[in-house]
Design a protein around this motif. Structure first.
Motif, PDB file in Angstrom:
ATOM      1  N   GLY A  18       0.823  -1.193   0.000  1.00  0.00           N
ATOM      2  CA  GLY A  18       0.000   0.000   0.000  1.00  0.00           C
ATOM      3  C   GLY A  18       0.859   1.245   0.000  1.00  0.00           C
ATOM      4  N   PRO A  19       0.223   2.408  -0.187  1.00  0.00           N
ATOM      5  CA  PRO A  19       0.990   3.649  -0.235  1.00  0.00           C
ATOM      6  C   PRO A  19       1.603   4.008   1.114  1.00  0.00           C
ATOM      7  CG  PRO A  19      -1.359   4.117  -0.302  1.00  0.00           C
ATOM      8  CD  PRO A  19      -1.200   2.626  -0.385  1.00  0.00           C
ATOM      9  N   ASP A  98      -5.353   0.150   0.004  1.00  0.00           N
ATOM     10  CA  ASP A  98      -5.473   1.048  -1.152  1.00  0.00           C
ATOM     11  C   ASP A  98      -6.235   2.301  -0.734  1.00  0.00           C
ATOM     12  OD1 ASP A  98      -4.980   1.618  -3.827  1.00  0.00           O
ATOM     13  OD2 ASP A  98      -6.931   0.852  -4.449  1.00  0.00           O
ATOM     14  N   VAL A  99      -5.702   2.989   0.268  1.00  0.00           N
ATOM     15  CA  VAL A  99      -6.405   4.117   0.880  1.00  0.00           C
ATOM     16  C   VAL A  99      -6.242   5.399   0.065  1.00  0.00           C
ATOM     17  CG1 VAL A  99      -6.151   3.116   3.191  1.00  0.00           C
ATOM     18  CG2 VAL A  99      -4.473   4.788   2.389  1.00  0.00           C
ATOM     19  N   ILE A 137       3.702  11.834  -0.922  1.00  0.00           N
ATOM     20  CA  ILE A 137       2.358  11.303  -0.664  1.00  0.00           C
ATOM     21  C   ILE A 137       1.362  11.807  -1.710  1.00  0.00           C
ATOM     22  CG2 ILE A 137       0.402  11.346   0.951  1.00  0.00           C
ATOM     23  CD1 ILE A 137       2.537  11.443   3.223  1.00  0.00           C
ATOM     24  N   VAL A 138       1.468  13.080  -2.068  1.00  0.00           N
ATOM     25  CA  VAL A 138       0.489  13.687  -2.977  1.00  0.00           C
ATOM     26  C   VAL A 138       0.801  13.417  -4.444  1.00  0.00           C
ATOM     27  CG1 VAL A 138      -0.476  15.895  -3.744  1.00  0.00           C
ATOM     28  CG2 VAL A 138      -0.158  15.459  -1.312  1.00  0.00           C
ATOM     29  N   HIS A 145      -0.370   3.605  -7.587  1.00  0.00           N
ATOM     30  CA  HIS A 145      -1.695   3.041  -7.311  1.00  0.00           C
ATOM     31  C   HIS A 145      -2.092   1.974  -8.329  1.00  0.00           C
ATOM     32  CE1 HIS A 145      -6.013   3.086  -6.311  1.00  0.00           C
ATOM     33  NE2 HIS A 145      -6.199   3.160  -7.611  1.00  0.00           N
ATOM     34  N   LEU A 146      -2.011   2.299  -9.589  1.00  0.00           N
ATOM     35  CA  LEU A 146      -2.413   1.368 -10.636  1.00  0.00           C
ATOM     36  C   LEU A 146      -1.525   0.118 -10.628  1.00  0.00           C
ATOM     37  CD1 LEU A 146      -4.227   0.618 -12.996  1.00  0.00           C
ATOM     38  CD2 LEU A 146      -2.698   1.927 -14.483  1.00  0.00           C
TER      39      LEU A 146
END
Length: 177
Positions: A18-19, A98-99, A137-138, A145-146
């Motif tokens: 995850g991120p 996946d927040v 983060i941004v 993500h993908l």
């Protein structure tokens, strides 16, 4: 959240992806404690301890990664997708956090102002808010993500995707962690 999964369904070798600031380390620590699994934080393998995120040589990190995944039991949290395939070949379960970016930002700020050291961090000191991490983060993390979703979809082991804090909280409750 799919409440049909028990922790036992994920087996003795679990990957959590995850991120940044999605809660991977915290969830991994809770599961490791509940399931008596050795806990591996990939950030701690990739970077020298007690530094400001100074990376090891790539080959040294890969060696540490391979040693970790060769063990019979573990929970490993982190992405490092350049070596994800060898990790997934050994894994018996996968959890993807996946927040949304807003959740990751909130968790980052809260972590930096917490009196507790960061789980999975490199030092025992509290981390400071930095512009570089905000930008990561941004701007950077959402680009992954993908790729994380593709890895998740292609995985053929028991897997669970958690897309918001309430899903994650439901797991903590359901699994009594």
């Amino acid at each position: 959240m799919d409440t049909t999964f028990s922790l036992d369904d994920f087996g003795p070798r679990i990957c959590i992806m995850g991120p940044s600031n999605s809660g991977k380390s915290t969830l991994a620590k809770a599961i490791a404690s509940k399931q008596s699994l050795p806990l591996v934080h990939l950030d701690q393998l990739h970077h020298f301890p007690y530094t400001n995120w100074v990376p090891r040589k790539t080959e040294d990190f890969y060696q540490l990664h391979e040693e970790a995944i060769c063990e019979e039991r573990w929970i490993i949290e982190g992405n490092y997708t350049k070596c994800i395939q060898s990790r997934l070949k050994r894994a018996t379960g996968l959890i993807l956090l996946d927040v949304p970016v807003t959740t990751a930002l909130w968790r980052y700020i809260r972590r930096c102002y917490s009196s507790k050291p960061r789980i999975g961090g490199l030092t025992t000191r509290r981390e400071n808010v930095t512009w570089a991490m905000f930008k990561y983060i941004v701007h950077s993390a959402p680009k992954n993500h993908l790729g994380h979703r593709i890895i998740f979809e292609q995985a053929t082991i028991p897997k669970l995707m958690l897309v918001n804090p309430s899903d994650i909280d439901a797991c903590y409750q359901s699994w009594d962690i």
